[in-house]
Design a protein around this motif. Structure first.
Motif, mmCIF file in Angstrom:
data_model
loop_
_atom_site.group_PDB
_atom_site.id
_atom_site.type_symbol
_atom_site.label_atom_id
_atom_site.label_comp_id
_atom_site.label_asym_id
_atom_site.label_seq_id
_atom_site.Cartn_x
_atom_site.Cartn_y
_atom_site.Cartn_z
ATOM 1 N N LEU A 1 13.284 -48.400 11.145
ATOM 2 C CA LEU A 1 14.371 -48.080 10.210
ATOM 3 C C LEU A 1 14.087 -46.751 9.539
ATOM 4 N N GLY A 2 15.128 -45.954 9.348
ATOM 5 C CA GLY A 2 15.044 -44.720 8.579
ATOM 6 C C GLY A 2 15.764 -44.879 7.259
ATOM 7 N N VAL A 3 15.184 -44.333 6.173
ATOM 8 C CA VAL A 3 15.725 -44.507 4.827
ATOM 9 C C VAL A 3 15.922 -43.140 4.188
ATOM 10 N N ASP A 4 17.145 -42.907 3.697
ATOM 11 C CA ASP A 4 17.473 -41.675 2.975
ATOM 12 C C ASP A 4 17.946 -42.066 1.582
ATOM 13 N N TRP A 5 17.421 -41.394 0.545
ATOM 14 C CA TRP A 5 17.765 -41.730 -0.836
ATOM 15 C C TRP A 5 18.953 -40.903 -1.300
ATOM 16 N N GLY A 6 19.735 -41.468 -2.200
ATOM 17 C CA GLY A 6 20.893 -40.764 -2.734
ATOM 18 C C GLY A 6 21.289 -41.327 -4.082
ATOM 19 N N VAL A 7 22.351 -40.755 -4.643
ATOM 20 C CA VAL A 7 22.851 -41.175 -5.954
ATOM 21 C C VAL A 7 24.077 -42.074 -5.809
ATOM 22 N N ARG A 8 24.965 -41.727 -4.891
ATOM 23 C CA ARG A 8 26.137 -42.581 -4.681
ATOM 24 C C ARG A 8 25.692 -43.951 -4.169
ATOM 25 N N GLU A 9 24.822 -43.973 -3.197
ATOM 26 C CA GLU A 9 24.146 -45.181 -2.736
ATOM 27 C C GLU A 9 22.660 -44.945 -2.903
ATOM 28 N N TRP B 1 15.337 -55.964 -2.069
ATOM 29 C CA TRP B 1 15.737 -55.109 -0.947
ATOM 30 C C TRP B 1 14.526 -54.706 -0.112
ATOM 31 N N ALA B 2 13.439 -54.327 -0.753
ATOM 32 C CA ALA B 2 12.236 -53.924 -0.026
ATOM 33 C C ALA B 2 11.690 -55.081 0.805
ATOM 34 N N LYS B 3 11.750 -56.286 0.275
ATOM 35 C CA LYS B 3 11.265 -57.458 1.018
ATOM 36 C C LYS B 3 12.067 -57.673 2.289
ATOM 37 N N SER B 4 13.388 -57.545 2.204
ATOM 38 C CA SER B 4 14.218 -57.742 3.392
ATOM 39 C C SER B 4 13.971 -56.656 4.432
ATOM 40 N N VAL B 5 13.787 -55.401 3.975
ATOM 41 C CA VAL B 5 13.543 -54.301 4.909
ATOM 42 C C VAL B 5 12.201 -54.473 5.607
ATOM 43 N N VAL B 6 11.172 -54.798 4.850
ATOM 44 C CA VAL B 6 9.827 -54.930 5.413
ATOM 45 C C VAL B 6 9.742 -56.136 6.343
ATOM 46 N N THR B 7 10.435 -57.205 6.028
ATOM 47 C CA THR B 7 10.381 -58.412 6.853
ATOM 48 C C THR B 7 10.978 -58.171 8.237
ATOM 49 N N ASP B 8 12.026 -57.355 8.340
ATOM 50 C CA ASP B 8 12.769 -57.210 9.593
ATOM 51 C C ASP B 8 12.413 -55.962 10.380
ATOM 52 N N HIS B 9 11.440 -55.157 9.920
ATOM 53 C CA HIS B 9 11.116 -53.917 10.634
ATOM 54 C C HIS B 9 9.606 -53.711 10.678
ATOM 55 N N ASP B 10 9.137 -53.246 11.839
ATOM 56 C CA ASP B 10 7.704 -52.971 12.011
ATOM 57 C C ASP B 10 7.307 -51.629 11.416
ATOM 58 N N ALA B 11 8.175 -50.641 11.501
ATOM 59 C CA ALA B 11 7.873 -49.294 11.003
ATOM 60 C C ALA B 11 9.093 -48.760 10.262
ATOM 61 N N ILE B 12 8.827 -48.024 9.186
ATOM 62 C CA ILE B 12 9.898 -47.519 8.329
ATOM 63 C C ILE B 12 9.610 -46.054 8.020
ATOM 64 N N ALA B 13 10.580 -45.188 8.278
ATOM 65 C CA ALA B 13 10.486 -43.767 7.928
ATOM 66 C C ALA B 13 11.232 -43.558 6.621
ATOM 67 N N VAL B 14 10.522 -43.151 5.576
ATOM 68 C CA VAL B 14 11.076 -43.054 4.233
ATOM 69 C C VAL B 14 11.045 -41.601 3.771
ATOM 70 N N GLU B 15 12.152 -41.143 3.231
ATOM 71 C CA GLU B 15 12.193 -39.796 2.655
ATOM 72 C C GLU B 15 11.282 -39.740 1.435
ATOM 73 N N ASP B 16 10.367 -38.777 1.436
ATOM 74 C CA ASP B 16 9.436 -38.618 0.311
ATOM 75 C C ASP B 16 10.147 -37.854 -0.805
ATOM 76 N N PHE B 17 11.159 -38.487 -1.337
ATOM 77 C CA PHE B 17 12.034 -37.855 -2.327
ATOM 78 C C PHE B 17 11.453 -38.022 -3.724
ATOM 79 N N ARG B 18 11.458 -36.945 -4.507
ATOM 80 C CA ARG B 18 10.967 -36.985 -5.887
ATOM 81 C C ARG B 18 12.131 -36.645 -6.818
ATOM 82 N N PRO B 19 12.706 -37.668 -7.455
ATOM 83 C CA PRO B 19 13.971 -37.469 -8.188
ATOM 84 C C PRO B 19 13.818 -36.828 -9.552
ATOM 85 N N LYS B 20 12.636 -36.314 -9.895
ATOM 86 C CA LYS B 20 12.436 -35.775 -11.235
ATOM 87 C C LYS B 20 13.377 -34.611 -11.532
#
Length: 377
Positions: free
Chosen positions: A171-179, A250-269
């Motif tokens: 799974l690939g994860v992109d962070w945003g404000v709208r979602e 949400w994190a529990k459901s994602v981790v349970t159903d996927h072996d590897a996760i690509a996460v944007e190293d986003f820093r919202p500061k």
């Protein structure tokens, strides 16, 4: 409370000693230090001279000195490194009785667990409400009080990985404000929960009550003022817990159903300095990313952080990069090289997979690994 009063007095004495040494070293040829050894001697002398200190346990008092030394060393290290003021750790300050929250640290020799109760040095016995069993013997414990007056015991233990069965999915994860989170699968998209927005009216009411009842300088606070502050603090705590609960589920459901996760190293500061500051803070992107990383580590999943640079400019299908950054108002990504069209955030989520090397060959909407990166026209 008496134990905390002793530890707070010791902390303030350490602050006074640090300031005194700093003033003495300004124009002195022979510099005087204020390290752990000097602070330990100060504590020993104070306990010998004052019976009030000797009545308390030595373990939390010694830990107070160590915590002060660690805090002061970090501040001096940042000053020596020349970090900007906004990035430096501040020097330890005086803890005032009416402002500082209670906190006591005990090392292994300062506490023990017996019959479900916490026995700490000084003959103090605490009844603990256990949410779950400790995975291993604790090495230290911190007993502290939050802004609502609730007491907690935080144990330091060695955790064990609890591996989950393999699924063969990524799974690939992109962070945003709208979602808050947009993923390569619509099933795992995390919409903006708006917990803060839902509580905004009540919070504004409590804050107006606090402002009206604020005492004048030098006067004691009224009971109504303290009640209004407690109500505002309680609502803040509720919103924070709602955000944390949403992120963990949400994190529990994602981790349970996927072996590897690509996460944007986003820093919202940086969003705190934009017009989206309120909505970005309510999205709790940092807390959600932390929950996902911790959940993946707990269950032995492969979580890969991807640098966010140009993730909105690259095409996940062919790898071409646009010549100009897309404005936030443009929510559809159109590739000028392969004419692929997709939602902007979905394309970014697929780019996360490509950059992390997790894209299966021939996956829909992505390019196979090892494909060349063409230039956009």
């Amino acid at each position: 409370m008496a134990e905390w009063a002793r530890c707070r007095w010791i902390w303030n004495e350490c602050v006074a000693m640090s300031r005194k040494v700093h003033a003495a070293n300004r124009n002195a040829a022979d510099k005087v230090t204020c390290g752990p050894a000097q602070l330990d001697r100060m504590l020993t002398g104070a306990r010998n001279a004052m019976g009030w200190l000797r009545e308390g346990a030595s373990v939390p008092q010694q830990q107070t000195v160590r915590d002060f030394a660690t805090s002061r060393a970090k501040a001096l290290k940042d000053i020596k490194a020349g970090l900007p003021m906004r990035q430096r750790a501040g020097m330890p300050r005086i803890k005032r009785r009416r402002d500082a929250l209670l906190s006591l640290n005990y090392t292994r020799r300062g506490f023990r667990l017996k019959d479900g109760r916490l026995h700490v040095a000084g003959g103090i016995v605490l009844t603990v409400v256990w949410p779950r069993e400790l995975p291993s013997a604790p090495s230290s414990v911190r007993v502290y009080q939050d802004s609502l007056g609730h007491w907690y015991a935080s144990f330091v233990v060695i955790t064990e990985t609890r591996p989950l069965p393999g699924t063969g999915r990524v799974l690939g994860v992109d962070w945003g404000v709208r979602e808050t989170a947009t993923t390569t699968s619509d099933t795992y998209d995390l919409p903006h929960a708006q917990h803060g927005k839902n509580a905004a009216q009540r919070l504004a009411r409590y804050q107006r009550m606090t402002a009206r009842r604020k005492p004048a300088r030098g006067q004691a606070a009224s009971q109504g003022y303290r009640q209004a502050r407690a109500q505002a603090a309680k609502l803040h705590k509720k919103v924070a817990r709602q955000r944390q609960d949403t992120a963990r589920k949400w994190a529990k459901s994602v981790v349970t159903d996927h072996d590897a996760i690509a996460v944007e190293d986003f820093r919202p500061k940086f969003l705190a300095r934009t017009t989206m500051a309120r909505k970005a803070a309510d999205a709790a992107i940092g807390a959600t990313k932390t929950a996902l990383i911790e959940m993946g580590r707990k269950h032995g999943r492969d979580v890969r952080l991807v640098h966010p640079a140009h993730t909105t400019m690259d095409c996940a299908s062919c790898g071409a990069r646009t010549r100009h950054a897309l404005p936030l108002s443009e929510r559809t990504y159109t590739c000028t090289a392969c004419t692929a069209v997709s939602p902007r955030d979905k394309n970014s989520a697929r780019v996360m997979l490509v950059r992390a090397g997790l894209t299966p060959a021939g996956a829909e909407g992505t390019r196979p690994p090892g494909a060349l990166l063409p230039e956009a026209a």
